[in-house]
Design a protein around this motif. Structure first.
Motif, PDB file in Angstrom:
ATOM      1  N   ARG A 345      -9.964  15.768 -13.350  1.00  0.00           N
ATOM      2  CA  ARG A 345     -11.317  16.106 -12.892  1.00  0.00           C
ATOM      3  C   ARG A 345     -11.857  17.351 -13.577  1.00  0.00           C
ATOM      4  O   ARG A 345     -13.070  17.544 -13.656  1.00  0.00           O
ATOM      5  N   ARG A 346     -10.966  18.207 -14.055  1.00  0.00           N
ATOM      6  CA  ARG A 346     -11.385  19.436 -14.731  1.00  0.00           C
ATOM      7  C   ARG A 346     -11.159  19.356 -16.242  1.00  0.00           C
ATOM      8  O   ARG A 346     -11.114  20.372 -16.925  1.00  0.00           O
ATOM      9  N   ASP A 347     -11.052  18.136 -16.735  1.00  0.00           N
ATOM     10  CA  ASP A 347     -10.862  17.914 -18.167  1.00  0.00           C
ATOM     11  C   ASP A 347     -12.216  17.952 -18.864  1.00  0.00           C
ATOM     12  O   ASP A 347     -13.027  17.031 -18.726  1.00  0.00           O
ATOM     13  N   HIS A 348     -12.479  19.008 -19.618  1.00  0.00           N
ATOM     14  CA  HIS A 348     -13.792  19.169 -20.260  1.00  0.00           C
ATOM     15  C   HIS A 348     -13.997  18.189 -21.412  1.00  0.00           C
ATOM     16  O   HIS A 348     -15.129  17.997 -21.863  1.00  0.00           O
ATOM     17  N   LEU A 349     -12.929  17.557 -21.890  1.00  0.00           N
ATOM     18  CA  LEU A 349     -13.064  16.613 -22.994  1.00  0.00           C
ATOM     19  C   LEU A 349     -13.509  15.228 -22.538  1.00  0.00           C
ATOM     20  O   LEU A 349     -14.126  14.488 -23.311  1.00  0.00           O
ATOM     21  N   PHE A 350     -13.192  14.874 -21.296  1.00  0.00           N
ATOM     22  CA  PHE A 350     -13.504  13.540 -20.790  1.00  0.00           C
ATOM     23  C   PHE A 350     -14.150  13.647 -19.408  1.00  0.00           C
ATOM     24  O   PHE A 350     -13.444  13.634 -18.389  1.00  0.00           O
ATOM     25  N   PRO A 351     -15.471  13.765 -19.352  1.00  0.00           N
ATOM     26  CA  PRO A 351     -16.169  13.912 -18.073  1.00  0.00           C
ATOM     27  C   PRO A 351     -15.813  12.787 -17.102  1.00  0.00           C
ATOM     28  O   PRO A 351     -15.616  11.630 -17.502  1.00  0.00           O
ATOM     29  N   VAL A 352     -15.747  13.135 -15.840  1.00  0.00           N
ATOM     30  CA  VAL A 352     -15.332  12.203 -14.793  1.00  0.00           C
ATOM     31  C   VAL A 352     -16.141  10.899 -14.791  1.00  0.00           C
ATOM     32  O   VAL A 352     -15.561   9.816 -14.654  1.00  0.00           O
ATOM     33  N   PRO A 353     -17.480  10.937 -14.933  1.00  0.00           N
ATOM     34  CA  PRO A 353     -18.225   9.664 -14.924  1.00  0.00           C
ATOM     35  C   PRO A 353     -17.754   8.686 -15.993  1.00  0.00           C
ATOM     36  O   PRO A 353     -17.731   7.466 -15.770  1.00  0.00           O
ATOM     37  N   GLY A 354     -17.378   9.193 -17.149  1.00  0.00           N
ATOM     38  CA  GLY A 354     -16.889   8.324 -18.215  1.00  0.00           C
ATOM     39  C   GLY A 354     -15.536   7.723 -17.885  1.00  0.00           C
ATOM     40  O   GLY A 354     -15.276   6.546 -18.167  1.00  0.00           O
ATOM     41  N   ALA A 355     -14.659   8.539 -17.284  1.00  0.00           N
ATOM     42  CA  ALA A 355     -13.343   8.035 -16.880  1.00  0.00           C
ATOM     43  C   ALA A 355     -13.485   7.000 -15.773  1.00  0.00           C
ATOM     44  O   ALA A 355     -12.851   5.937 -15.808  1.00  0.00           O
ATOM     45  N   GLU A 356     -14.334   7.277 -14.794  1.00  0.00           N
ATOM     46  CA  GLU A 356     -14.517   6.349 -13.680  1.00  0.00           C
ATOM     47  C   GLU A 356     -15.084   5.010 -14.152  1.00  0.00           C
ATOM     48  O   GLU A 356     -14.643   3.944 -13.696  1.00  0.00           O
ATOM     49  N   ALA A 357     -16.053   5.055 -15.057  1.00  0.00           N
ATOM     50  CA  ALA A 357     -16.641   3.816 -15.571  1.00  0.00           C
ATOM     51  C   ALA A 357     -15.603   3.006 -16.350  1.00  0.00           C
ATOM     52  O   ALA A 357     -15.539   1.778 -16.232  1.00  0.00           O
ATOM     53  N   ALA A 358     -14.784   3.693 -17.124  1.00  0.00           N
ATOM     54  CA  ALA A 358     -13.743   3.009 -17.891  1.00  0.00           C
ATOM     55  C   ALA A 358     -12.710   2.386 -16.956  1.00  0.00           C
ATOM     56  O   ALA A 358     -12.274   1.243 -17.158  1.00  0.00           O
ATOM     57  N   PHE A 359     -12.307   3.140 -15.935  1.00  0.00           N
ATOM     58  CA  PHE A 359     -11.338   2.627 -14.964  1.00  0.00           C
ATOM     59  C   PHE A 359     -11.883   1.379 -14.269  1.00  0.00           C
ATOM     60  O   PHE A 359     -11.165   0.403 -14.053  1.00  0.00           O
ATOM     61  N   GLN A 360     -13.149   1.419 -13.911  1.00  0.00           N
ATOM     62  CA  GLN A 360     -13.756   0.273 -13.225  1.00  0.00           C
ATOM     63  C   GLN A 360     -13.751  -0.963 -14.129  1.00  0.00           C
ATOM     64  O   GLN A 360     -13.463  -2.081 -13.671  1.00  0.00           O
ATOM     65  N   THR A 361     -14.063  -0.758 -15.400  1.00  0.00           N
ATOM     66  CA  THR A 361     -14.049  -1.878 -16.351  1.00  0.00           C
ATOM     67  C   THR A 361     -12.653  -2.487 -16.450  1.00  0.00           C
ATOM     68  O   THR A 361     -12.487  -3.713 -16.397  1.00  0.00           O
ATOM     69  N   MET A 362     -11.645  -1.640 -16.586  1.00  0.00           N
ATOM     70  CA  MET A 362     -10.277  -2.144 -16.729  1.00  0.00           C
ATOM     71  C   MET A 362      -9.792  -2.818 -15.447  1.00  0.00           C
ATOM     72  O   MET A 362      -9.130  -3.861 -15.504  1.00  0.00           O
ATOM     73  N   ARG A 363     -10.139  -2.252 -14.306  1.00  0.00           N
ATOM     74  CA  ARG A 363      -9.729  -2.882 -13.041  1.00  0.00           C
ATOM     75  C   ARG A 363     -10.314  -4.290 -12.922  1.00  0.00           C
ATOM     76  O   ARG A 363      -9.653  -5.210 -12.426  1.00  0.00           O
ATOM     77  N   GLY A 364     -11.551  -4.454 -13.411  1.00  0.00           N
ATOM     78  CA  GLY A 364     -12.163  -5.781 -13.376  1.00  0.00           C
ATOM     79  C   GLY A 364     -11.378  -6.793 -14.190  1.00  0.00           C
ATOM     80  O   GLY A 364     -11.244  -7.959 -13.793  1.00  0.00           O
ATOM     81  N   VAL A 365     -10.840  -6.365 -15.325  1.00  0.00           N
ATOM     82  CA  VAL A 365     -10.066  -7.269 -16.177  1.00  0.00           C
ATOM     83  C   VAL A 365      -8.743  -7.628 -15.518  1.00  0.00           C
ATOM     84  O   VAL A 365      -8.375  -8.808 -15.429  1.00  0.00           O
ATOM     85  N   TRP A 366      -7.998  -6.625 -15.040  1.00  0.00           N
ATOM     86  CA  TRP A 366      -6.703  -6.896 -14.414  1.00  0.00           C
ATOM     87  C   TRP A 366      -6.881  -7.761 -13.150  1.00  0.00           C
ATOM     88  O   TRP A 366      -6.091  -8.655 -12.896  1.00  0.00           O
TER      89      TRP A 366
END
Length: 406
Positions: A345-366
């Protein structure tokens, strides 16, 4: 307008070595003056790039429709989709390195450690490069589950595999540097040595440009992109070579008697995480993966809204691939393999909204493949790092999927 001459205080001059003083005396006054202050950049009134990205970046992103992503593709058979999407990724990775006729493994040195033995070996990773790697083998009777442990970027290229495994049979400067890096990013622990004590064979090798695969002239981060550009002029992609080499290293692991070829995982933090999910997506030799602090969508990664840009140079640049697939779409090629993704959550290289959107995409596939129980996506209250708690979480995941009773 005349340039004001630069003069040194008498006290400073008296303390200078004679050779340095002579060089300064012979140097043009304008050069000496320039060293004393930062030169002002030349700028024009009109421009097309700001903060190292095009000013029309948002327009370009709107044109990225990812037509080959699962769900966007017209292909409805998941097995067929994986074959088509993987082929497109490999196509965009440009010409692969020519494979070596044989790995030609040579065992160099060994060192007994607490509960395991560390080996240093050399082999042909491709037809051009003979490289060294570390292999940790637990005490006892194998074959053992194994982890291909992939090092980070960190804008620190002097060491590579030594970031993951405590080095030996090397210069003391390498050991000192590795100790400092382990303290800085990994909580003072060598991840590989910790995994070996838990019963895993651990392998780690340098990526191109890191450690013993660097520049003859020495480490210079600014040369990385120049070298990548020269590789591209030869029809090759430096980032792709990194992934091809990771695939070759994993293939080598399957040939070692101490390793159970059906239980090989990969793991990494930062660029090592990128390498891990790329490897899991493209290699059938990998059965599970752990990626810590590297997952995002392009929409957020290159963004005026989040003031983000890609700082890794060519470390994850695959030409043309974004016209077809985004990062989480590529990572989803690993489905239905077990996978753990952790972002901070405090990773300045990968903002949380981008991580959350990516996680949601991958969860949809699995979920579409009834495999949601083996995909774990988590956000931790941490910066860009892989501390002890995250390492312990990764170990629990690996134990669950590689040490389960079969």
């Amino acid at each position: 307008m005349m340039t004001k001459p630069f003069s040194f205080p008498l006290m400073m001059v008296s303390r200078m070595p004679a050779l340095l003083l002579l060089l300064l005396m012979l140097a043009p006054a304008s050069w000496v003056w320039a060293q004393g202050k930062k030169q002002k950049l030349q700028k024009r009134e009109h421009y097309e790039f700001a903060s190292d990205i095009p000013v029309y970046v948002e327009q370009l992103k709107q044109e990225l429709t990812y037509p080959l992503a699962w769900g966007n593709s017209k292909t409805r058979s998941f097995k067929k989709w994986k074959k088509e999407a993987r082929a497109k990724v490999l196509e965009c990775m440009m010409t692969p390195p020519k494979a070596a006729a044989d790995f030609g493994v040579e065992w160099l040195e060994s060192e007994r450690r607490d509960g395991y033995t560390a080996h240093r070996l050399s082999f042909w990773v491709n037809a051009y490069s003979r490289i060294t790697a570390y292999l940790l083998v637990p005490d006892g009777e194998g074959p053992f589950p194994a982890v291909n442990l992939l090092h980070d970027h960190g804008a620190h290229l002097y060491i590579g595999k030594e970031k993951m495994i405590r080095p030996f049979a090397v210069d003391s400067a390498v050991v000192k540097d590795a100790d400092q890096w382990a303290q800085q990013l990994y909580g003072g622990r060598y991840v590989g040595d910790h995994l070996a004590r838990q019963g895993y064979v651990v392998f780690s090798a340098d990526a191109p440009m890191w450690g013993e695969r660097g520049r003859k002239e020495g480490v210079d981060r600014n040369k990385y992109d120049i070298i990548a550009g020269n590789m591209m002029m030869l029809g090759r992609d430096l980032s792709a070579f990194m992934t091809y080499d990771d695939m070759a290293c994993t293939r080598l692991m399957t040939t070692l008697p101490c390793i159970d070829a059906g239980r090989i995982a990969c793991m990494g933090c930062s660029m090592g995480a990128y390498r891990a999910w790329m490897l899991a997506a493209l290699s059938d030799d990998i059965c599970a993966s752990v990626a810590i602090c590297w997952m995002v969508t392009t929409d957020v990664q290159l963004s005026t809204r989040f003031n983000r840009k890609e700082n890794g140079g060519f470390a994850n640049c695959i030409p043309g691939l974004r016209q077809w697939l985004d990062y989480p779409h590529i990572a989803s090629l690993a489905c239905p393999k077990p996978a753990l993704f952790i972002n901070g959550r405090r990773d300045h290289l990968f903002p949380v909204p981008g991580a959350e959107a990516a996680f949601q995409t991958m969860r949809g596939v699995w979920e579409s493949q009834n495999a949601s129980d083996v995909l774990e996506t988590e956000l931790w209250d941490v910066p860009h790092s892989c501390g002890l708690e995250l390492q312990d979480r990764a170990l629990l995941f690996l134990d669950k999927h590689l040490k389960k009773v079969r």
